[in-house]
Write an enzyme that holds these catalytic residues in place. Structure first.
Site, PDB file in Angstrom:
ATOM      1  N   CYS A  54       0.844  -1.194   0.000  1.00 41.23           N
ATOM      2  CA  CYS A  54       0.000   0.000   0.000  1.00 41.23           C
ATOM      3  C   CYS A  54       0.880   1.245   0.000  1.00 41.23           C
ATOM      4  O   CYS A  54       1.785   1.365   0.835  1.00 41.23           O
ATOM      5  CB  CYS A  54      -0.911  -0.008   1.226  1.00 41.23           C
ATOM      6  SG  CYS A  54      -1.897   1.488   1.392  1.00 41.23           S
ATOM      7  N   CYS A  57       0.061   3.036   3.700  1.00 43.68           N
ATOM      8  CA  CYS A  57       0.432   2.467   5.006  1.00 43.68           C
ATOM      9  C   CYS A  57       1.491   1.382   4.918  1.00 43.68           C
ATOM     10  O   CYS A  57       1.998   0.940   5.954  1.00 43.68           O
ATOM     11  CB  CYS A  57      -0.795   1.919   5.717  1.00 43.68           C
ATOM     12  SG  CYS A  57      -1.365   0.321   5.077  1.00 43.68           S
ATOM     13  N   CYS A 103      -7.499  -0.640   0.775  1.00 46.29           N
ATOM     14  CA  CYS A 103      -6.509  -1.318   1.601  1.00 46.29           C
ATOM     15  C   CYS A 103      -7.185  -1.869   2.855  1.00 46.29           C
ATOM     16  O   CYS A 103      -7.897  -1.149   3.552  1.00 46.29           O
ATOM     17  CB  CYS A 103      -5.404  -0.341   1.986  1.00 46.29           C
ATOM     18  SG  CYS A 103      -4.219  -1.027   3.170  1.00 46.29           S
ATOM     19  N   CYS A 106      -5.588   0.274   6.026  1.00 46.28           N
ATOM     20  CA  CYS A 106      -5.771   1.712   6.280  1.00 46.28           C
ATOM     21  C   CYS A 106      -6.968   2.300   5.548  1.00 46.28           C
ATOM     22  O   CYS A 106      -7.278   3.474   5.740  1.00 46.28           O
ATOM     23  CB  CYS A 106      -4.506   2.494   5.921  1.00 46.28           C
ATOM     24  SG  CYS A 106      -4.231   2.716   4.147  1.00 46.28           S
ATOM     25  N   CYS A 126      -7.922  -4.086 -10.723  1.00 47.12           N
ATOM     26  CA  CYS A 126      -7.402  -3.006 -11.565  1.00 47.12           C
ATOM     27  C   CYS A 126      -6.961  -1.886 -10.630  1.00 47.12           C
ATOM     28  O   CYS A 126      -7.791  -1.193 -10.046  1.00 47.12           O
ATOM     29  CB  CYS A 126      -8.534  -2.558 -12.491  1.00 47.12           C
ATOM     30  SG  CYS A 126      -8.061  -1.351 -13.721  1.00 47.12           S
TER      31      CYS A 126
HETATM   32 FE    FE Z   1      -2.962   0.914   3.416  1.00 46.51          FE
END
Ligand code: FE
Length: 137
Positions: A54, A57, A103, A106, A126
Site C-alpha cells: 500500500c 500504510c 486497503c 488503512c 485493476c
Molecule cells: Fe494501506
C-alpha cells in the site's frame, strides 16, 4: 487470542496527516478515490518480481506472481496477497456499478475489481500505480 498478523493492525490517520505523508498525486488517488490516466502508471508494464505494498500504510497487497497484462492501462492482479489484504465495497459512483478495492489495513482507495480476469480466480484487480509501492524480492 493474540493475532500474529501484526502487519494488519488497522491504521487510522486524519486527512491532515495523510496529506503531510503523501505526495499530492498519491493523496488524490488514495484518499480522494482518484484514478490515474490509463497507461501512465509506473507499474503498468512492470514484470519485476516482488510484493506490491500500500502506498499509504505499507501493508502487503499484491504479489507480482498474481500480476498479468490486462491491456487495460492499469496494473492488474488476479488475486490479493491474502483475503484480508483488501476490502471490497460496492461503488455506484460515475453512473456505473463497480466494486471498489481499498486497503484492508488503512482503508485507502486502490482501484476496482472486475469479473473478467484470468484463471484461477477470474478476477481482475485493476489498481492505480500511484496507490502502490513495489518492493523487489
Ligand atoms: Fe494501506
Amino acid at each position: 487470542m493474540m493475532s500474529i498478523m501484526t502487519d494488519m493492525q488497522p491504521i487510522q490517520k486524519s486527512e491532515a496527516e495523510w496529506r503531510k505523508e503523501l505526495t499530492p498525486e498519491q493523496y488524490h488517488i488514495l484518499r480522494e478515490k482518484g484514478t490515474e490516466a490509463a497507461g501512465t502508471g509506473k507499474y503498468y508494464h512492470s514484470t519485476e518480481t516482488g510484493m506490491y505494498h500500500c502506498g499509504a500504510c505499507g501493508a502487503a497487497l499484491f504479489s507480482s506472481d498474481a500480476k498479468f497484462d490486462s491491456g487495460s492501462g492499469w496494473p492488474s492482479f488476479y488475486e490479493p496477497a491474502t483475503p484480508d489484504s483488501v476490502k471490497l465495497t460496492q461503488d455506484d459512483s460515475h453512473g456505473m456499478r463497480r466494486t471498489e478495492v481499498t486497503c484492508g489495513r488503512c482503508g485507502s482507495h486502490l482501484g476496482h475489481v472486475f469479473d473478467d480476469g484470468p484463471q484461477p480466480t477470474g478476477k481482475r484487480f485493476c489498481i492505480n500505480s500511484l496507490a502502490l509501492d513495489m518492493k523487489k524480492g
